[in-house]
Design an enzyme around this catalytic site. Sequence first.
Site, PDB file in Angstrom:
ATOM      1  N   ARG A 171       0.825  -1.215   0.000  1.00  0.00           N
ATOM      2  CA  ARG A 171       0.000   0.000   0.000  1.00  0.00           C
ATOM      3  C   ARG A 171       0.858   1.265   0.000  1.00  0.00           C
ATOM      4  NH1 ARG A 171      -4.258   2.674   4.053  1.00  0.00           N
ATOM      5  NH2 ARG A 171      -5.638   3.445   2.433  1.00  0.00           N
TER       6      ARG A 171
ATOM      7  N   HIS B 250       0.518   4.508  -2.507  1.00  0.00           N
ATOM      8  CA  HIS B 250       0.337   5.883  -2.030  1.00  0.00           C
ATOM      9  C   HIS B 250       1.504   6.772  -2.442  1.00  0.00           C
ATOM     10  CE1 HIS B 250      -2.931   5.327   1.284  1.00  0.00           C
ATOM     11  NE2 HIS B 250      -3.190   4.630   0.220  1.00  0.00           N
ATOM     12  N   ASP B 251       2.709   6.221  -2.380  1.00  0.00           N
ATOM     13  CA  ASP B 251       3.856   7.036  -2.774  1.00  0.00           C
ATOM     14  C   ASP B 251       3.721   7.469  -4.232  1.00  0.00           C
ATOM     15  OD1 ASP B 251       6.320   8.344  -2.601  1.00  0.00           O
ATOM     16  OD2 ASP B 251       7.357   6.613  -3.454  1.00  0.00           O
TER      17      ASP B 251
ATOM     18  N   GLY C  25       4.219  11.310  -7.777  1.00  0.00           N
ATOM     19  CA  GLY C  25       4.995  10.261  -8.423  1.00  0.00           C
ATOM     20  C   GLY C  25       5.796   9.451  -7.417  1.00  0.00           C
TER      21      GLY C  25
ATOM     22  N   SER D  15       8.129  10.540  -1.367  1.00  0.00           N
ATOM     23  CA  SER D  15       7.591  11.676  -0.599  1.00  0.00           C
ATOM     24  C   SER D  15       6.816  11.176   0.619  1.00  0.00           C
ATOM     25  CB  SER D  15       6.700  12.560  -1.475  1.00  0.00           C
ATOM     26  OG  SER D  15       5.705  11.788  -2.120  1.00  0.00           O
TER      27      SER D  15
ATOM     28  N   ASN E  32      -3.686   8.252   6.927  1.00  0.00           N
ATOM     29  CA  ASN E  32      -2.452   7.678   7.452  1.00  0.00           C
ATOM     30  C   ASN E  32      -2.696   6.516   8.404  1.00  0.00           C
ATOM     31  OD1 ASN E  32      -3.571   8.984   9.560  1.00  0.00           O
ATOM     32  ND2 ASN E  32      -1.792  10.227  10.080  1.00  0.00           N
TER      33      ASN E  32
ATOM     34  N   HIS F  32      -5.709  -5.493  -3.145  1.00  0.00           N
ATOM     35  CA  HIS F  32      -6.569  -5.783  -1.991  1.00  0.00           C
ATOM     36  C   HIS F  32      -6.728  -7.280  -1.751  1.00  0.00           C
ATOM     37  CE1 HIS F  32      -8.490  -1.493  -2.070  1.00  0.00           C
ATOM     38  NE2 HIS F  32      -7.243  -1.500  -1.641  1.00  0.00           N
ATOM     39  N   THR F  33      -5.940  -8.085  -2.395  1.00  0.00           N
ATOM     40  CA  THR F  33      -5.823  -9.496  -2.020  1.00  0.00           C
ATOM     41  C   THR F  33      -5.030  -9.624  -0.717  1.00  0.00           C
ATOM     42  OG1 THR F  33      -5.080 -11.682  -2.716  1.00  0.00           O
ATOM     43  CG2 THR F  33      -3.731  -9.848  -3.437  1.00  0.00           C
TER      44      THR F  33
ATOM     45  N   ASP G  26      -9.720  -9.731   1.749  1.00  0.00           N
ATOM     46  CA  ASP G  26     -10.358 -10.890   1.101  1.00  0.00           C
ATOM     47  C   ASP G  26     -10.251 -12.075   2.035  1.00  0.00           C
ATOM     48  OD1 ASP G  26      -7.916 -12.183   0.694  1.00  0.00           O
ATOM     49  OD2 ASP G  26      -7.942 -12.026  -1.489  1.00  0.00           O
TER      50      ASP G  26
ATOM     51  N   THR H  99      -8.435 -14.652   1.988  1.00  0.00           N
ATOM     52  CA  THR H  99      -7.080 -15.196   2.157  1.00  0.00           C
ATOM     53  C   THR H  99      -6.091 -14.029   2.203  1.00  0.00           C
ATOM     54  OG1 THR H  99      -6.858 -15.388  -0.254  1.00  0.00           O
ATOM     55  CG2 THR H  99      -7.598 -17.348   0.916  1.00  0.00           C
TER      56      THR H  99
ATOM     57  N   ASP I 163      -3.287 -13.841  -4.179  1.00  0.00           N
ATOM     58  CA  ASP I 163      -3.939 -14.755  -5.127  1.00  0.00           C
ATOM     59  C   ASP I 163      -5.097 -14.006  -5.804  1.00  0.00           C
ATOM     60  OD1 ASP I 163      -5.894 -14.535  -3.177  1.00  0.00           O
ATOM     61  OD2 ASP I 163      -5.662 -16.579  -2.430  1.00  0.00           O
TER      62      ASP I 163
HETATM   63  C1  HEM Z   1      -8.501   1.678  -6.460  1.00  0.00           C
HETATM   64  C2  HEM Z   1      -8.434   2.580  -5.507  1.00  0.00           C
HETATM   65  C3  HEM Z   1      -8.109   2.228  -4.098  1.00  0.00           C
HETATM   66  C4  HEM Z   1      -8.815   2.588  -3.006  1.00  0.00           C
HETATM   67  C5  HEM Z   1     -10.078   3.429  -2.996  1.00  0.00           C
HETATM   68  C6  HEM Z   1      -8.170   2.008  -1.860  1.00  0.00           C
HETATM   69  C7  HEM Z   1      -8.593   2.169  -0.552  1.00  0.00           C
HETATM   70  C8  HEM Z   1      -8.078   1.485   0.518  1.00  0.00           C
HETATM   71  C9  HEM Z   1      -8.567   1.597   1.863  1.00  0.00           C
HETATM   72  C10 HEM Z   1      -9.697   2.506   2.313  1.00  0.00           C
HETATM   73  C11 HEM Z   1      -7.861   0.747   2.627  1.00  0.00           C
HETATM   74  C12 HEM Z   1      -8.057   0.439   4.098  1.00  0.00           C
HETATM   75  C13 HEM Z   1      -7.455   1.466   5.012  1.00  0.00           C
HETATM   76  C14 HEM Z   1      -7.833   1.173   6.419  1.00  0.00           C
HETATM   77  O1  HEM Z   1      -9.003   1.341   6.768  1.00  0.00           O
HETATM   78  O2  HEM Z   1      -6.997   0.747   7.205  1.00  0.00           O
HETATM   79  C15 HEM Z   1      -6.924   0.082   1.775  1.00  0.00           C
HETATM   80  C16 HEM Z   1      -6.037  -0.873   2.174  1.00  0.00           C
HETATM   81  C17 HEM Z   1      -5.087  -1.447   1.350  1.00  0.00           C
HETATM   82  N1  HEM Z   1      -4.836  -1.110   0.048  1.00  0.00           N
HETATM   83 FE1  HEM Z   1      -5.977   0.057  -1.121  1.00  0.00          FE
HETATM   84  N2  HEM Z   1      -7.078   1.312  -2.275  1.00  0.00           N
HETATM   85  C18 HEM Z   1      -6.994   1.412  -3.630  1.00  0.00           C
HETATM   86  C19 HEM Z   1      -6.012   0.884  -4.437  1.00  0.00           C
HETATM   87  C20 HEM Z   1      -4.964   0.131  -3.971  1.00  0.00           C
HETATM   88  C21 HEM Z   1      -3.832  -0.272  -4.778  1.00  0.00           C
HETATM   89  C22 HEM Z   1      -3.613   0.124  -6.225  1.00  0.00           C
HETATM   90  C23 HEM Z   1      -3.037  -1.028  -3.989  1.00  0.00           C
HETATM   91  C24 HEM Z   1      -1.734  -1.707  -4.312  1.00  0.00           C
HETATM   92  C25 HEM Z   1      -1.435  -2.203  -5.483  1.00  0.00           C
HETATM   93  C26 HEM Z   1      -3.677  -1.108  -2.684  1.00  0.00           C
HETATM   94  C27 HEM Z   1      -3.211  -1.836  -1.635  1.00  0.00           C
HETATM   95  C28 HEM Z   1      -3.803  -1.885  -0.390  1.00  0.00           C
HETATM   96  C29 HEM Z   1      -3.387  -2.798   0.657  1.00  0.00           C
HETATM   97  C30 HEM Z   1      -2.315  -3.867   0.542  1.00  0.00           C
HETATM   98  C31 HEM Z   1      -4.188  -2.505   1.767  1.00  0.00           C
HETATM   99  C32 HEM Z   1      -4.119  -3.170   3.137  1.00  0.00           C
HETATM  100  C33 HEM Z   1      -3.225  -2.365   4.037  1.00  0.00           C
HETATM  101  C34 HEM Z   1      -2.989  -3.002   5.394  1.00  0.00           C
HETATM  102  O3  HEM Z   1      -3.359  -4.144   5.625  1.00  0.00           O
HETATM  103  O4  HEM Z   1      -2.397  -2.323   6.239  1.00  0.00           O
HETATM  104  N3  HEM Z   1      -4.820  -0.369  -2.713  1.00  0.00           N
HETATM  105  N4  HEM Z   1      -7.057   0.566   0.488  1.00  0.00           N
HETATM  106  C1  LIG Z   2      -3.017  10.716  11.436  1.00  0.00           C
HETATM  107  O1  LIG Z   2      -3.105  12.088  11.172  1.00  0.00           O
HETATM  108  C2  LIG Z   2      -3.754  12.798  12.197  1.00  0.00           C
HETATM  109  C3  LIG Z   2      -3.948  14.240  11.766  1.00  0.00           C
HETATM  110  O2  LIG Z   2      -3.445  14.498  10.527  1.00  0.00           O
HETATM  111  C4  LIG Z   2      -2.929  12.689  13.470  1.00  0.00           C
HETATM  112  O3  LIG Z   2      -3.533  13.422  14.521  1.00  0.00           O
HETATM  113  C5  LIG Z   2      -2.822  11.231  13.856  1.00  0.00           C
HETATM  114  O4  LIG Z   2      -1.989  11.070  14.951  1.00  0.00           O
HETATM  115  C6  LIG Z   2      -2.270  10.406  12.704  1.00  0.00           C
HETATM  116  N1  LIG Z   2      -2.413   8.996  13.031  1.00  0.00           N
HETATM  117  C7  LIG Z   2      -1.430   8.128  12.883  1.00  0.00           C
HETATM  118  C8  LIG Z   2      -1.767   6.727  13.231  1.00  0.00           C
HETATM  119  O5  LIG Z   2      -0.346   8.439  12.469  1.00  0.00           O
END
Ligand code: HEM
Ligand SMILES: *[C@@H]1O[C@H](CO)[C@@H](O)[C@H](O)[C@H]1NC(C)=O
Length: 327
Positions: free
Chosen positions: A64, A68-69, A74, A78, A96, A193-194, A250, A252, A257
């Site tokens: 993830r 985000h980076d 780009g 950052s 964050n 999101h696998t 998901d 798993t 997968d």
């Molecule tokens: C298509 C648009 C996308 C949206 C709207 C999105 C949104 C999110 C959100 C809301 C979360 C959960 C954050 C939380 O509540 O803790 C998440 C988790 C995650 N996302 Fe995405 N995401 C997107 C695309 C991607 C892409 C492109 C990747 C990587 C190729 C990715 C990889 C992940 C991973 C691995 C997690 C799990 C993070 C963890 O377990 O700490 N996501 N995403």
């Molecule tokens: C996430 O950002 C908020 C405000 O920008 C901050 O108060 C909070 O401590 C941050 N949380 C984590 C887990 O870094």
Amino acid sequence: MALLPYSRSIFLIISLLLTLSSISAAELDAHHYDKTCPQVEKIISETVQRASTFDPKVPARILRMFFHDCFIRGCDASILLDSSVGNKAEKDGPPNLSVHSFYVIDEAKSKLEKACPHTVSCADIIAIAARDVVALSGGPSWDVLKGRKDGRISKASETVNLPAPTLNVSQLIQSFAKRGLGVKDMVTLSGGHTLGFSHCSSFQARLHNFSFLHDIDPTLNTQFALNLKKICPKPNTNANTNFSAGQFLDSTASVFDNDYYRQLLAGKGLFSSDQSLVGDHRTRWIVEAFAKDQSLFFTEFVASMLKLGNVGVSENGEVRLNCKVVN
Ligand code: HEM
Ligand SMILES: *[C@@H]1O[C@H](CO)[C@@H](O)[C@H](O)[C@H]1NC(C)=O
Ligand SMILES: *[C@@H]1O[C@H](CO)[C@@H](O)[C@H](O)[C@H]1NC(C)=O
Ligand SMILES: *[C@@H]1O[C@H](CO)[C@@H](O)[C@H](O)[C@H]1NC(C)=O
Ligand SMILES: *[C@@H]1O[C@H](CO)[C@@H](O)[C@H](O)[C@H]1NC(C)=O
């Protein structure tokens, strides 16, 4: 027509037509550190592997982090810069909550500074680590293109440009298109999101008072939604939210997968942005193809990760000595 099952060859032909216009000349190169730091991949892989053994959350977090980076300014690391006096960095921006494990990149960086000082950019470390966590989790592996420079700017205010889990397909397509990524890249990279976990705050609006007509988002599988409601019982207000509760993305979640796509077809996509991929003719055929054919998903995932790794790459920048601060 979009609802009919597609054969692999038709998928490939359509894919080719879609990508012909979007091939761009990359300045990155698989052999960038061959002479200057031949141990680079080994050092990073060992660091990532050890960290993942101690903490199984590391792979998802690093994948993830790469996304985000690359989506903000780009792929320039950052996301790794710390806030400083007068500047709130991306790290401290609103989404964050779930981006963690920065320490793994910092650890690899300090080893690399000993092995080959001032050579390997933090942005390349994230890209290599993202490949490593996918491979470690049972997914495909690939040659990472390298030679990124680290940026000098990181602003929390820019994280609003990350796609939100409430977006519909048109909005997702637009968000990816801004980074030169096509519809197929969007559906393929959503397959990230696998791996991993989400907190209730990212999806509980689908479970409580969803719309005028429906308490629960009708695109959700009913039994799945009722289970989620038990995990996230309260409506979406800050006062009521349990910030540690949530659900795996998901069934798993530690294995890379194609289960994510099979869950989508069963109405078990966690975010609206996930589930919407099934409800739109522009994306459903891709979900169906990946649900049926894991090796096709893997091949496409590698191609889309290479494209993601090229987003916003430029000559401008530096090789940071410490990933948390500009030189
Ligand atoms: C298509 C648009 C996308 C949206 C709207 C999105 C949104 C999110 C959100 C809301 C979360 C959960 C954050 C939380 O509540 O803790 C998440 C988790 C995650 N996302 Fe995405 N995401 C997107 C695309 C991607 C892409 C492109 C990747 C990587 C190729 C990715 C990889 C992940 C991973 C691995 C997690 C799990 C993070 C963890 O377990 O700490 N996501 N995403
Ligand atoms: C996430 O950002 C908020 C405000 O920008 C901050 O108060 C909070 O401590 C941050 N949380 C984590 C887990 O870094
Ligand atoms: C997607 O959301 C935008 C903004 O809310 C809306 O204008 C548009 O009609 C929606 N598109 C689809 C296909 O639902
Ligand atoms: C549900 O949403 C409607 C309209 O958005 C609002 O008026 C109502 O108070 C909400 N109900 C609950 C129980 O939150
Ligand atoms: C919050 O969620 C966690 C994880 O599901 C759970 O262990 C904890 O008991 C919950 N806390 C409250 C106050 O509901």
